[in-house]
Design a protein around this motif. Structure first.
Motif: not given
Length: 123
Positions: A14, A67, A85, A87, A89-90, A123
């Motif tokens: 992340a 982003r 950047s 995340k 959730e990407d 993460s």
């Protein structure tokens, strides 16, 4: 029809970055509007970003604005997705798609698709 091959996916922490590339062959690349879609497990495929034939106009899904950057190189038949950047959730399989329309954002408007490249954000 145009043939599309994606590359550049992988595993990233992340906050990290990845650059996806899509190489096109077949009909003249500049005659296609291009887009990146993604599909996460158990979810529907969604538009991430789109770009017109000339690159003059782009569109982003709200969750990636600021982003991600979509760009294209018509001289070298490539479209890119710079992802910063990142995340968790990407995380998804990312697909490159081509449309014969001058501008398209709905998946039904894209007639050519790549095989997809996996992006995993830890993460």
């Amino acid at each position: 029809q145009v043939q599309l091959v994606e590359s550049g996916g992988g595993l990233v922490q992340a906050g990290g970055s990845l650059r996806l590339s899509c190489a096109a062959s077949g009909r003249p690349f500049s005659s296609y509007a291009m887009a990146w879609f993604r599909q996460a497990p158990g979810k529907e495929r969604e538009l991430v970003a789109a770009i017109t034939r000339t690159g003059a106009t782009v569109h982003y899904q709200d969750s990636v604005k600021g982003r991600f950057t979509i760009s294209r190189d018509n001289a070298n038949n490539r479209v890119y997705l710079q992802m910063n950047s990142l995340k968790p959730e990407d995380t998804a399989v990312y697909y490159c798609a081509a449309s014969v329309s001058s501008w398209a954002r709905a998946s039904a408007d894209f007639g050519s698709w790549g095989q997809g490249t996996q992006v995993t954000v830890s993460s």
